[in-house]
Design a protein around this motif. Structure first.
Motif, PDB file in Angstrom:
ATOM      1  N   TRP A   1       4.492 -27.589 -19.486  1.00  0.00           N
ATOM      2  CA  TRP A   1       4.419 -26.539 -18.473  1.00  0.00           C
ATOM      3  C   TRP A   1       5.285 -26.936 -17.280  1.00  0.00           C
ATOM      4  CZ3 TRP A   1       2.823 -25.654 -13.440  1.00  0.00           C
ATOM      5  CH2 TRP A   1       2.534 -24.331 -13.104  1.00  0.00           C
TER       6      TRP A   1
ATOM      7  N   PHE B   1       4.039 -16.152 -12.492  1.00  0.00           N
ATOM      8  CA  PHE B   1       2.866 -16.328 -13.335  1.00  0.00           C
ATOM      9  C   PHE B   1       2.564 -15.042 -14.118  1.00  0.00           C
ATOM     10  CE2 PHE B   1       0.337 -20.188 -11.505  1.00  0.00           C
ATOM     11  CZ  PHE B   1       1.460 -20.974 -11.642  1.00  0.00           C
TER      12      PHE B   1
ATOM     13  N   ASP C   1      -2.625 -12.834 -12.321  1.00  0.00           N
ATOM     14  CA  ASP C   1      -2.634 -12.246 -13.663  1.00  0.00           C
ATOM     15  C   ASP C   1      -3.007 -10.764 -13.668  1.00  0.00           C
ATOM     16  OD1 ASP C   1      -2.234 -14.945 -14.171  1.00  0.00           O
ATOM     17  OD2 ASP C   1      -4.291 -15.298 -14.830  1.00  0.00           O
TER      18      ASP C   1
ATOM     19  N   ALA D   1      -6.167 -16.787 -23.120  1.00  0.00           N
ATOM     20  CA  ALA D   1      -5.413 -15.798 -22.333  1.00  0.00           C
ATOM     21  C   ALA D   1      -4.964 -14.577 -23.133  1.00  0.00           C
ATOM     22  CB  ALA D   1      -4.205 -16.468 -21.679  1.00  0.00           C
TER      23      ALA D   1
HETATM   24  C1  FRU Z   1      -3.618 -19.004 -17.842  1.00  0.00           C
HETATM   25  C2  FRU Z   1      -2.772 -19.291 -16.610  1.00  0.00           C
HETATM   26  C3  FRU Z   1      -2.708 -18.065 -15.730  1.00  0.00           C
HETATM   27  C4  FRU Z   1      -1.449 -18.270 -14.983  1.00  0.00           C
HETATM   28  C5  FRU Z   1      -0.561 -18.935 -16.007  1.00  0.00           C
HETATM   29  C6  FRU Z   1       0.400 -19.920 -15.441  1.00  0.00           C
HETATM   30  O1  FRU Z   1      -3.317 -19.809 -18.929  1.00  0.00           O
HETATM   31  O2  FRU Z   1      -3.314 -20.394 -15.911  1.00  0.00           O
HETATM   32  O3  FRU Z   1      -3.836 -17.883 -14.914  1.00  0.00           O
HETATM   33  O4  FRU Z   1      -0.903 -17.065 -14.523  1.00  0.00           O
HETATM   34  O5  FRU Z   1      -1.429 -19.568 -16.920  1.00  0.00           O
HETATM   35  O6  FRU Z   1       1.315 -20.321 -16.386  1.00  0.00           O
END
Ligand code: FRU
Length: 488
Positions: A62, A97, A166, A284
């Motif tokens: 990441w 994000f 989000d 997610a």
């Molecule tokens: C979920 C998250 C989101 C955020 C994104 C960042 O996996 O933590 O809340 O927008 O990943 O990459």
């Protein structure tokens, strides 16, 4: 185009050209280069289905978030498109994000969280997460000049300005709505609802749902809100959630609430949460409605806490297969999108086979397959299906008929890290013959139990040559097998 975006597009194009396609999943989206996480902007636009994703092209980890981009006609064969967004503005310099997309007046509109830092009075810096809007044509995207359009300052005093992310957008009558993940200053997860008539001017409406029992983790990430049958469903991914019996075993979980929504008063009355997926790699999820009326969900096929990736591989991150959702008996049932059947090849069928001991079937093997096994008989306790196996490797599914438990064990899938490898699932309906549908695509096994009443998604990192499937029974079971390769 900004320098950052140009750099990402050039870098990924070189990486894609240098990567052997046969080492990547065939019909699941995977990182074009580096790292991907959450699905974003899952939407129907201009006759095709688009998916974006959290993306850091430069490393297998990441990093500063971009948006990667793919599109498809059938959710099985995906076309890779160039990186759609880079964190190239002051208001998103820490990252672009997660977010969502909608078609509006012929334009493809993306909504995402711009993450930045602001200077505090004492000289320190603090993160801020705000919602931003982007307009595009399905290939190139332009950030709106007056971003961000929704900021934490529009929320009630007791809402965090740091954890506010989000956005999921939809249109109802003549109004656009956004729900956004949030938490209050006591760490209580919630989602907030905002509305707009024109996509650029937004107002806060209400806190639509919150962790009122205190049992549903902390921050609620990646919310989604949609109609399913006669009900409304809220999906979210609460961080740091404790397991309860055989539910919510993933730490950071993805759950759904079924409820009723008064759309005039913006009141959502919800029932207790349920697990969306019982496997080890699912987070997610995001849904979209399709023109034919289906509600389809896709998720990130990984856990934040586990790395199940071949050590030598320089990319990481896959999406699940899109799944059709249906509400039945007060639960969400999931099925692989029906389009997968177009790619069925080399059918193998075995009917009423008595299995007692260890056995394999001619032609029942492979790593890109769709296989259904139906288990009958009462003369056994444990029945085992081992997939992705050879002398060295195996991922094992064991059903205990007496306890009604199914255990997944990927200890021998090739992992070289101390990650969770065993998961136990209580089968919801043990009255019927157990039906297990395995969708495998090189580095994953998605198991649909009893026509999608429960699902378990698990990543594996087994070398491709381990393509065996074996069955074992400690008594005697009567088994039907239907197996196809997925080919194109
Ligand atoms: C979920 C998250 C989101 C955020 C994104 C960042 O996996 O933590 O809340 O927008 O990943 O990459």
């Amino acid at each position: 185009m900004s320098e950052l975006l140009e750099k990402a597009r050039k870098y990924e194009a070189d990486k894609i050209a240098a990567t052997d396609k046969a080492t990547k999943p065939l019909f699941h989206i995977s990182a074009p280069a580096g790292w991907i996480n959450d699905p974003n902007g899952f939407s129907f636009y201009n006759g095709q289905i688009h998916l974006f994703y959290q993306y850091y092209p430069y490393l297998r980890e990441w990093g500063s978030m971009h948006w990667g981009h793919s599109k498809t006609n059938d959710m099985i064969r995906w076309e890779q498109l160039p990186c759609a967004m880079a964190p190239d503005k002051e208001y998103d310099r820490i990252g672009c994000f997660s977010g969502s997309a909608i078609e509006a007046d012929g334009r493809h509109v993306l909504v995402y969280t711009g993450v930045t830092k602001i200077g505090m009075q004492d000289g320190s810096e603090q993160e801020r997460q705000n919602q931003c809007i982007v307009f595009g044509d399905g290939l190139n995207y332009e950030k709106y000049e007056n971003n961000p359009v929704v900021t934490g300052d529009m929320l009630p005093e007791n809402c965090s300005r740091i954890d506010f992310r989000d956005p999921k957008i939809w249109k109802e009558d003549d109004t656009y709505y956004l729900i956004v993940g949030s938490k209050d200053l006591n760490d209580v997860g919630q989602v907030v609802l905002c509305s707009s008539k024109n996509l650029t001017d937004w107002k806060f409406e209400t806190v639509l749902a919150s962790n009122s029992t205190g049992k549903v983790g902390t921050m609620w990430e990646c919310p989604d809100f949609f109609r399913l049958g006669e009900k409304r469903v809220l999906i979210c991914s609460p961080q740091n959630m404790k397991a309860e019996k055989y539910e919510f075993h993933n730490g950071h979980n993805s759950v759904y609430f079924i409820g009723d929504y008064d759309k005039e008063k913006h009141v959502f009355t919800k029932e207790d949460p349920h697990t969306l997926d019982y496997g080890m790699d699912f987070y997610a999820p995001q849904t979209t409605g399709l023109p034919d009326g289906r509600r389809v969900m896709i998720a990130w096929m990984k856990s934040w806490d586990a790395c199940v990736v071949p050590d030598s591989q320089d990319w990481q991150g896959m999406m699940t297969l899109p799944r059709e959702l249906e509400l039945k008996d007060g639960r969400i049932w999931q099925k692989p999108v029906r389009e997968i059947e177009k790619y069925h090849a080399n059918e193998k069928r075995y009917t009423n086979e008595i299995i007692n001991g260890c056995t394999a079937f001619d032609g029942v093997k492979g790593r890109t397959i769709d296989m259904t096994v139906e288990l009958g008989g009462e003369d056994y306790t444990n029945f085992t299906i081992g997939v992705a196996c050879n002398d060295e490797y195996e991922t094992v599914y064991t059903y205990n008929r007496v306890t009604g438990m199914l255990e997944i064990d990927r200890t021998y899938c090739g992992v070289t890290k101390d990650v969770v490898c065993v998961r136990k699932i209580k089968i919801a309906d043990t009255e019927r013959k157990l039906k297990l549908r395995f969708i495998m695509d090189r580095q994953s096994v998605e198991l649909f139990i009893n026509d999608g009443q429960q699902v378990a998604t698990t990543a594996i990192c087994t070398p491709a040559e381990a393509d065996g499937i074996r069955f074992n029974c400690d008594g005697s079971a009567v088994v039907d097998i239907e197996k196809y390769d997925i080919e194109f």
